[in-house]
Design a protein around this motif. Sequence first.
Motif, PDB file in Angstrom:
ATOM      1  N   THR A   1       0.848  -1.193   0.000  1.00 13.17           N
ATOM      2  CA  THR A   1       0.000   0.000   0.000  1.00 13.17           C
ATOM      3  C   THR A   1       0.884   1.242   0.000  1.00 13.17           C
ATOM      4  OG1 THR A   1      -0.073   0.001   2.419  1.00 13.17           O
ATOM      5  CG2 THR A   1      -1.817  -1.189   1.266  1.00 13.17           C
ATOM      6  N   GLU A   2       0.297   2.375  -0.335  1.00 18.48           N
ATOM      7  CA  GLU A   2       1.042   3.632  -0.358  1.00 18.48           C
ATOM      8  C   GLU A   2       1.348   4.129   1.047  1.00 18.48           C
ATOM      9  OE1 GLU A   2       2.272   5.461  -2.893  1.00 18.48           O
ATOM     10  OE2 GLU A   2       1.701   3.829  -4.264  1.00 18.48           O
ATOM     11  N   ARG A   3       0.437   3.901   1.976  1.00 10.79           N
ATOM     12  CA  ARG A   3       0.569   4.464   3.319  1.00 10.79           C
ATOM     13  C   ARG A   3       0.741   3.364   4.363  1.00 10.79           C
ATOM     14  NH1 ARG A   3      -0.941   9.789   3.605  1.00 10.79           N
ATOM     15  NH2 ARG A   3      -1.927  10.656   1.739  1.00 10.79           N
ATOM     16  N   TYR A   4       1.375   3.757   5.467  1.00 12.44           N
ATOM     17  CA  TYR A   4       1.495   2.857   6.617  1.00 12.44           C
ATOM     18  C   TYR A   4       0.146   2.753   7.323  1.00 12.44           C
ATOM     19  CZ  TYR A   4       6.582   2.997   6.133  1.00 12.44           C
ATOM     20  OH  TYR A   4       7.854   2.875   5.670  1.00 12.44           O
ATOM     21  N   GLN A   5      -0.077   1.617   7.941  1.00 13.40           N
ATOM     22  CA  GLN A   5      -1.273   1.396   8.757  1.00 13.40           C
ATOM     23  C   GLN A   5      -0.799   1.121  10.190  1.00 13.40           C
ATOM     24  OE1 GLN A   5      -4.420   1.626   7.462  1.00 13.40           O
ATOM     25  NE2 GLN A   5      -3.493   2.146   5.485  1.00 13.40           N
ATOM     26  N   GLY A   6      -0.274   2.152  10.842  1.00 20.56           N
ATOM     27  CA  GLY A   6       0.341   1.947  12.150  1.00 20.56           C
ATOM     28  C   GLY A   6       1.555   1.053  11.984  1.00 20.56           C
TER      29      GLY A   6
ATOM     30  N   THR B   1       1.684  -3.838   3.835  1.00 20.05           N
ATOM     31  CA  THR B   1       1.964  -2.415   4.041  1.00 20.05           C
ATOM     32  C   THR B   1       3.456  -2.167   3.820  1.00 20.05           C
ATOM     33  OG1 THR B   1       2.521  -2.583   6.394  1.00 20.05           O
ATOM     34  CG2 THR B   1       0.174  -2.430   5.830  1.00 20.05           C
ATOM     35  N   PRO B   2       3.878  -0.911   3.706  1.00 18.19           N
ATOM     36  CA  PRO B   2       5.310  -0.622   3.529  1.00 18.19           C
ATOM     37  C   PRO B   2       6.183  -1.143   4.672  1.00 18.19           C
ATOM     38  CG  PRO B   2       3.987   1.302   3.005  1.00 18.19           C
ATOM     39  CD  PRO B   2       3.054   0.309   3.606  1.00 18.19           C
ATOM     40  N   MET B   3       5.561  -1.465   5.838  1.00 17.95           N
ATOM     41  CA  MET B   3       6.335  -1.981   6.960  1.00 17.95           C
ATOM     42  C   MET B   3       7.047  -3.278   6.585  1.00 17.95           C
ATOM     43  SD  MET B   3       7.152  -1.125  10.030  1.00 17.95           S
ATOM     44  CE  MET B   3       5.877   0.033  10.535  1.00 17.95           C
ATOM     45  N   VAL B   4       6.435  -4.079   5.703  1.00 16.71           N
ATOM     46  CA  VAL B   4       7.068  -5.321   5.243  1.00 16.71           C
ATOM     47  C   VAL B   4       8.354  -5.001   4.487  1.00 16.71           C
ATOM     48  CG1 VAL B   4       6.813  -7.356   3.759  1.00 16.71           C
ATOM     49  CG2 VAL B   4       4.882  -6.558   5.132  1.00 16.71           C
ATOM     50  N   LEU B   5       8.298  -3.986   3.608  1.00 18.58           N
ATOM     51  CA  LEU B   5       9.483  -3.584   2.848  1.00 18.58           C
ATOM     52  C   LEU B   5      10.629  -3.186   3.769  1.00 18.58           C
ATOM     53  CD1 LEU B   5       8.099  -1.356  -0.058  1.00 18.58           C
ATOM     54  CD2 LEU B   5       8.733  -3.757  -0.132  1.00 18.58           C
TER      55      LEU B   5
END
Length: 407
Positions: free
Chosen positions: A177-182, A196-200
């Motif tokens: 996704t473009e944005r983080y979700q917490g 989410t980008p947190m995985v990246l």
Amino acid sequence: MGGRVSVSPLIWILTVVAILALLVFDYVFHVRGAHVPTIREAAIWSALYVGIALAFGVGTLVLGGTAMGQEYFAGYITEKALSVDNLFVFLIIMTSFRVPRENQQKVLLVGIAISLLARTGFILLGSALINTFAWVFYLFGLALLITAGNMFRPQTEESHSAQNIMVRLSRKLFRTTERYQGDKLFTVQNGRRVMTPMVLVMVAIGGTDLLFALDSIPAIFGLTQNVFVVFTATAFSLLGLRQLYFLLDGLLDRLIYLSYGLAAVLIFIGAKLILHALHQNNLPFVNGGEPVEVVEIGTGTSLLVILVVLVITIFGSLFSTRGRTQTAMANVRRDAAAYLDAEYTVDPVERERIYLRLIEARDHIIALGPKAKQIVRNEPELLDLCRRASDSHAAAHPAHSSPLDRS
């Protein structure tokens, strides 16, 4: 080289359990609830983890003997210094992926856990190779000399970004996704479960840790072959790294000579490995397959050399005009970008902290003399970033005049 003191399975089990317990404690009491740690919090917990590592070293010295204790401290100091240098790359990854400040702790802790698992695997593999093939010491020594040669090249924010393969690779491999979700790794978007980008970020941190292990594990095997010492020195150097990241925030760029000091240390350890390989030589094309009579460097000497080199380079960096100026430039770039990024943090205290640090960095650049100003690159661009941050701060605090307005 390296103590062969036998360590009982019970000691191994208790040590591993204690290290895992510290990681779990760190997660439950500090990381699970997203927040921005204060400098005081980071300092207290950094000191505590260093204290635990030193206490373990004293225990090793008392119960395992002088040689084993010296090996532990030499390995711990070397690995800790290498981990501090690695923090710079972590900072670049965080900035590149625009990780919200509140969630950076979890990313770092996951990276530390991945690194500990990976390095344990490398330690077991390295030990097996060393016990089977004496010539592996030649390879380890050569690898450290090559790494040291690369570290003598100037290390800047731009060079670290350009060299970070894992950042580019993770962006290509994973769609998010473009944005983080917490701090969530997955979310639901248009009825589909997506990353989410947190995985990246975690992939980039974990992958980078794997690359770091290729340098650090040969380095510590150059100081000791005792697997227990190698494992514990490596593990305790990683514990507390999360707190150290926040404690050294803003000072990492100032350690401009650390890479040179680490390069000198790696050259020293690489030479020590090659001397040890010659001493145990069985390669038929070297001295007819017979051991070569060479001087071997003791652990006590190694510990002294490592300490002296690191102290000189660290203090040289801290009192360097170039170091202070490079720190100011990096702080302006990162702090202005962070302040102008609405998603960077929702904590008003943290926003004010980076804004005040931006003021300090901006004033340092403006106050530089003509000779020192030659160090500064793109000064108009940096000051424009400051003005944009100033406008944003003034809009958010209309009742207060902005210190950045005073040009």
